[in-house]
Scaffold this motif. Structure first.
Motif, PDB file in Angstrom:
ATOM      1  N   LEU A  86      32.246 -33.819  36.440  1.00  0.00           N
ATOM      2  CA  LEU A  86      33.018 -34.463  37.498  1.00  0.00           C
ATOM      3  C   LEU A  86      32.142 -35.404  38.319  1.00  0.00           C
ATOM      4  CD1 LEU A  86      35.850 -34.577  38.661  1.00  0.00           C
ATOM      5  CD2 LEU A  86      35.232 -32.721  40.190  1.00  0.00           C
ATOM      6  N   PHE A  87      30.927 -34.969  38.624  1.00  0.00           N
ATOM      7  CA  PHE A  87      29.993 -35.807  39.365  1.00  0.00           C
ATOM      8  C   PHE A  87      29.630 -37.060  38.561  1.00  0.00           C
ATOM      9  CE2 PHE A  87      25.600 -37.049  40.358  1.00  0.00           C
ATOM     10  CZ  PHE A  87      25.778 -37.442  41.671  1.00  0.00           C
ATOM     11  N   GLY A  88      29.310 -36.879  37.277  1.00  0.00           N
ATOM     12  CA  GLY A  88      28.977 -38.012  36.414  1.00  0.00           C
ATOM     13  C   GLY A  88      30.128 -38.982  36.283  1.00  0.00           C
ATOM     14  N   PHE A  89      31.349 -38.452  36.173  1.00  0.00           N
ATOM     15  CA  PHE A  89      32.534 -39.291  36.078  1.00  0.00           C
ATOM     16  C   PHE A  89      32.739 -40.064  37.376  1.00  0.00           C
ATOM     17  CE2 PHE A  89      37.227 -39.710  36.515  1.00  0.00           C
ATOM     18  CZ  PHE A  89      37.413 -40.646  35.519  1.00  0.00           C
ATOM     19  N   ALA A  90      32.532 -39.416  38.506  1.00  0.00           N
ATOM     20  CA  ALA A  90      32.702 -40.081  39.802  1.00  0.00           C
ATOM     21  C   ALA A  90      31.701 -41.227  39.962  1.00  0.00           C
ATOM     22  CB  ALA A  90      32.560 -39.081  40.940  1.00  0.00           C
ATOM     23  N   VAL A  91      30.465 -41.001  39.560  1.00  0.00           N
ATOM     24  CA  VAL A  91      29.445 -42.052  39.646  1.00  0.00           C
ATOM     25  C   VAL A  91      29.803 -43.213  38.719  1.00  0.00           C
ATOM     26  CG1 VAL A  91      27.019 -42.594  39.167  1.00  0.00           C
ATOM     27  CG2 VAL A  91      27.609 -40.503  40.392  1.00  0.00           C
ATOM     28  N   ALA A  92      30.243 -42.886  37.500  1.00  0.00           N
ATOM     29  CA  ALA A  92      30.617 -43.930  36.542  1.00  0.00           C
ATOM     30  C   ALA A  92      31.805 -44.747  37.058  1.00  0.00           C
ATOM     31  CB  ALA A  92      30.950 -43.311  35.191  1.00  0.00           C
ATOM     32  N   VAL A  93      32.789 -44.082  37.633  1.00  0.00           N
ATOM     33  CA  VAL A  93      33.958 -44.794  38.164  1.00  0.00           C
ATOM     34  C   VAL A  93      33.555 -45.677  39.338  1.00  0.00           C
ATOM     35  CG1 VAL A  93      36.161 -44.487  39.376  1.00  0.00           C
ATOM     36  CG2 VAL A  93      35.689 -43.179  37.317  1.00  0.00           C
ATOM     37  N   PHE A  94      32.644 -45.210  40.186  1.00  0.00           N
ATOM     38  CA  PHE A  94      32.176 -46.035  41.299  1.00  0.00           C
ATOM     39  C   PHE A  94      31.471 -47.289  40.784  1.00  0.00           C
ATOM     40  CE2 PHE A  94      28.846 -47.334  44.287  1.00  0.00           C
ATOM     41  CZ  PHE A  94      29.642 -47.692  45.358  1.00  0.00           C
ATOM     42  N   ILE A  95      30.602 -47.125  39.791  1.00  0.00           N
ATOM     43  CA  ILE A  95      29.895 -48.283  39.222  1.00  0.00           C
ATOM     44  C   ILE A  95      30.893 -49.258  38.599  1.00  0.00           C
ATOM     45  CG2 ILE A  95      28.290 -48.998  37.398  1.00  0.00           C
ATOM     46  CD1 ILE A  95      26.760 -46.357  37.973  1.00  0.00           C
TER      47      ILE A  95
END
Length: 118
Positions: A86-95
């Motif tokens: 979930l954290f990795g997905f959130a960072v990817a979506v922000f980028i």
């Protein structure tokens, strides 16, 4: 939702967003360098879509799907909690949000964040 399903959907979402962003970049590049107008431009645009973008989009989707899987697996391993995906997905979506805002809407998100945050 199971973590496996969450990972699968996150990989798919990141891959599709990356592929669409790369496709948008290619479209802008080609439109910048095509100097034709009128019906000839329409024919050139259609030919480009069929000959270049369709295979490119398929290729980009294939590799971004692999990249997304590796990225989310790595973020899951590096995270100490169970919410690494979930954290990795959130960072990817922000980028991807920053890139979409910049490329497709000409909005400088980082500049706006710097003015909001001290």
């Amino acid at each position: 939702m199971k973590n496996k399903n969450l990972t699968k959907y996150a990989i798919y979402a990141v891959a599709v967003l990356c592929a669409a962003l790369i496709n948008e970049h290619i479209i802008k590049y080609v439109k910048k360098h095509v100097d034709q107008q009128g019906y000839l431009l329409v024919l050139i645009d259609m030919a480009i879509v069929v000959l270049i973008f369709a295979p490119t989009f398929a290729l980009v989707t294939k590799y971004t799907k692999k990249f997304s899987k590796v990225y989310l697996d790595t973020s899951k391993k590096m995270s100490t909690s169970k919410n690494g995906t979930l954290f990795g997905f959130a960072v990817a979506v922000f980028i991807l949000f920053v890139l979409y805002a910049s490329l497709r809407h000409n909005i400088d998100v980082l500049k706006d964040l710097k003015t909001i945050l001290p």
